[in-house]
Design an enzyme around this catalytic site. Structure first.
Site, PDB file in Angstrom:
ATOM      1  N   HIS A  11       0.716  -1.268  -0.015  1.00  0.00           N
ATOM      2  CA  HIS A  11      -0.121   0.072   0.100  1.00  0.00           C
ATOM      3  C   HIS A  11       0.889   1.163   0.003  1.00  0.00           C
ATOM      4  O   HIS A  11       1.654   1.249   0.839  1.00  0.00           O
ATOM      5  CB  HIS A  11      -0.861  -0.048   1.147  1.00  0.00           C
ATOM      6  CG  HIS A  11      -2.069   0.950   0.911  1.00  0.00           C
ATOM      7  ND1 HIS A  11      -1.870   2.205   1.029  1.00  0.00           N
ATOM      8  CD2 HIS A  11      -3.313   0.892   0.900  1.00  0.00           C
ATOM      9  CE1 HIS A  11      -2.785   2.887   1.050  1.00  0.00           C
ATOM     10  NE2 HIS A  11      -4.165   1.961   0.798  1.00  0.00           N
ATOM     11  N   ARG A  53      -4.124  -6.260  -7.217  1.00  0.00           N
ATOM     12  CA  ARG A  53      -5.390  -5.865  -6.788  1.00  0.00           C
ATOM     13  C   ARG A  53      -5.636  -4.516  -7.032  1.00  0.00           C
ATOM     14  O   ARG A  53      -4.971  -3.708  -6.235  1.00  0.00           O
ATOM     15  CB  ARG A  53      -5.430  -6.453  -5.315  1.00  0.00           C
ATOM     16  CG  ARG A  53      -6.975  -6.140  -4.680  1.00  0.00           C
ATOM     17  CD  ARG A  53      -7.243  -6.628  -3.161  1.00  0.00           C
ATOM     18  NE  ARG A  53      -6.211  -5.597  -2.424  1.00  0.00           N
ATOM     19  CZ  ARG A  53      -6.924  -4.877  -1.900  1.00  0.00           C
ATOM     20  NH1 ARG A  53      -8.177  -4.324  -1.865  1.00  0.00           N
ATOM     21  NH2 ARG A  53      -6.057  -4.068  -1.138  1.00  0.00           N
TER      22      ARG A  53
END
Length: 544
Positions: free
Chosen positions: A243, A385
């Site tokens: 992230h 993703r």
């Protein structure tokens, strides 16, 4: 029924994990089924609870299924399986309806419709959310609904050790089949047997393999490791999402700054104020996570920075407080007023895109064994993703698994007895420092050698150290009484080996896997598949 004192317990379905995937399955099954849900910590100590963003679904008239599919395929480096993407995206409305039926309170707009926000990689606003604490709202609601059901038996502080199969239990049967799990009850220190014709692994991912992560402590790859030892194939473990924006602060480890903040206009800046993402991608801060994380990593190394800055101070104060109340309050406690101050951020390991190979029913290679959510590899995420697709996947595949179990349960064999866990030859560990030392060494090696940017030499170094650690840990496991830390470390070192072996097989840079030795994209689109009992690697072309 009081199960607390029983060493062997019978159910219709045993679910490992109490996050969104596991509880969706439990709540979607008929109420006359006896269901066990095993949580290795508290019920809400799951990755779902900590999700800030939301659930991606096509709900707006300007949006379409086709656009959501296209966005997902692009973000996933075209490694996504088109059938899985289509299946998941088309299940969006049913997933939202399920959550609303359970009573999840999502944020509404001025017309009292579900408020939609936008995140990286999405071409439209399609993220439903509960302010900036969507996971907490979903997790809290699903746990409450499960606690209301007399047929759902919730076990806290019970750590699954291994899947029991007919083959491992030496039961004569026409096919190798999962029949339950061995699990450590931390309150008693005893290993108990949970038997059922259907077992579901919904244990989350494996990002505690890395030194810096946004994940809760439960994310130790338990489901992936257990499935492998049971005989299931594993795919695409090289794709680990970092992230881009984890808070850099000594008093707030693992605190994520939601993607939605960039979706609502926040800029990434260098110390001199430059919006550097404009140099890396035309989508700037709304580029997919792999692009943003790699850009931040590059700038930090180029300039010798400890962090970069996330800046939303140009938005009105009322706007920021309304859209990000949880973040505003939490960061204010740390001395950061996000309406006036820039936020120090760094990338952190966040999501496991690969996992246990499953079909659209979440069925693994072994009959009676399912894998759902981050534990699984459905083909949805490909090489990266896209934001908020993961929660959607949990609900779509959890409901699909429930339907499949219902279609199979009448003909499913039941086994009343297996050999109990044998702890007669093990000793109590004389010191836990061995576990802590190996744990730290593993996570440091993974961060240094198998991170955002990789090389073949780094991967070889990592594999060499992991193999040594794996031997040490297995010797320790065989000789001493099991503990939660030992179970987790055994799983994590195995999954770390899978990550490295998959990474070494991919001779290209695609999505989240970026290697300086093979910086270009290959013309061939392939999954990396590991096959038990040893690390035999096969790479069939993806059938899209």
């Amino acid at each position: 029924m009081n199960f607390a004192q029983q060493h062997s317990q019978q159910f219709d379905v045993v679910i490992i994990g109490s996050g969104g995937a596991g509880l969706t399955l439990a709540l979607s099954l008929p109420e006359h089924y006896q269901i066990a849900v095993l949580a290795k910590s508290h019920l809400q100590d799951a990755s779902t609870y900590f999700a800030q963003g939301g659930v991606a679904a096509v709900l707006d008239q300007e949006d379409s299924i086709e656009q959501h599919i296209d966005d997902t395929m692009i973000a996933g480096g075209h490694l996504c399986h088109l059938d899985a993407v289509k299946f998941t995206v088309e299940g969006g409305q049913d997933a939202v309806d399920f959550l609303l039926k359970q009573g999840v309170q999502f944020t509404l707009d001025e017309q009292e419709n579900l408020h939609l926000t936008r995140e990286g990689g999405h071409s439209q606003r399609r993220i439903i959310h509960a302010a900036d604490a969507t996971g907490k709202a979903i997790s809290t609601t699903l746990v409450e609904r499960a606690q209301e059901k007399e047929n759902i038996h919730l076990f806290e502080n019970v750590v699954a050790i291994d899947v029991i199969t007919t083959q491992k239990a030496q039961i004569e049967h026409s096919e190798n089949r999962a029949i339950g799990v061995y699990a450590l009850d931390e309150t008693t220190g005893e290993v108990k047997t949970f038997l059922a014709p259907f077992t579901a692994l919904a244990c989350g991912g494996a990002m505690k393999a890395y030194l810096y992560t946004s994940n809760p402590d439960i994310a130790t790859g338990d489901g992936i490791a257990m499935a492998w030892r049971a005989g299931c194939r594993i795919a695409n473990m090289e794709f680990n999402q970092f992230h881009p924006t984890c808070l850099y602060h000594p008093k707030a480890r693992s605190f994520l700054i939601t993607e939605a903040m960039r979706g609502e206009g926040a800029y990434l800046r260098l110390p001199d104020g430059e919006r550097f993402m404009l140099r890396f991608d035309e989508r700037a801060e709304l580029a997919p996570r792999d692009v943003v994380a790699r850009a931040i990593d590059y700038e930090m190394k180029r300039l010798g920075l400890r962090h970069v800055w996330l800046d939303i101070t140009h938005q009105p104060e009322s706007f920021v407080k309304e859209h990000f109340p949880t973040l505003y309050a939490r960061l204010l406690e740390l001395g950061i007023d996000i309406t006036k101050d820039k936020i120090p951020v760094v990338p952190a390991a966040h999501y496991t895109c690969g996992g246990v190979i499953v079909d659209q029913h979440s069925q693994t290679d072994i009959a009676g064994l399912y894998a759902i959510g981050e534990t699984s590899s459905t083909g949805l995420h490909g090489a990266n993703r896209m934001a908020s697709n993961s929660l959607l996947e949990c609900f779509v595949y959890g409901m699909s698994a429930a339907k499949h179990i219902q279609s199979q349960i009448d003909n499913a064999p039941r086994f009343d007895q297996v050999n109990p866990w044998d702890a007669s030859q093990v000793e109590h560990p004389d010191e836990d420092v061995v576990i802590l030392q190996n744990w730290d060494e593993l996570r440091t090696s993974m961060w240094n050698y198998v991170g955002i940017v990789r090389t073949t030499k780094r991967l070889e170094r990592a594999l060499h150290r992991i193999e040594m650690l794996k031997r040490e840990i297995e010797e320790y496991y065989q000789g001493y009484k099991v503990s939660k830390n030992l179970i987790e470390l055994r799983n994590l070192v195995l999954v770390s080996e899978m990550i490295v072996r998959c990474a070494m097989q991919r001779k290209e840079s695609r999505g989240l896997h970026y290697t300086l030795d093979y910086p270009e994209l290959s013309d061939e689109i392939r999954d990396t598949i590991l096959t038990p009992p040893d690390f035999l690697v096969s790479q069939p072309l993806v059938d899209n």
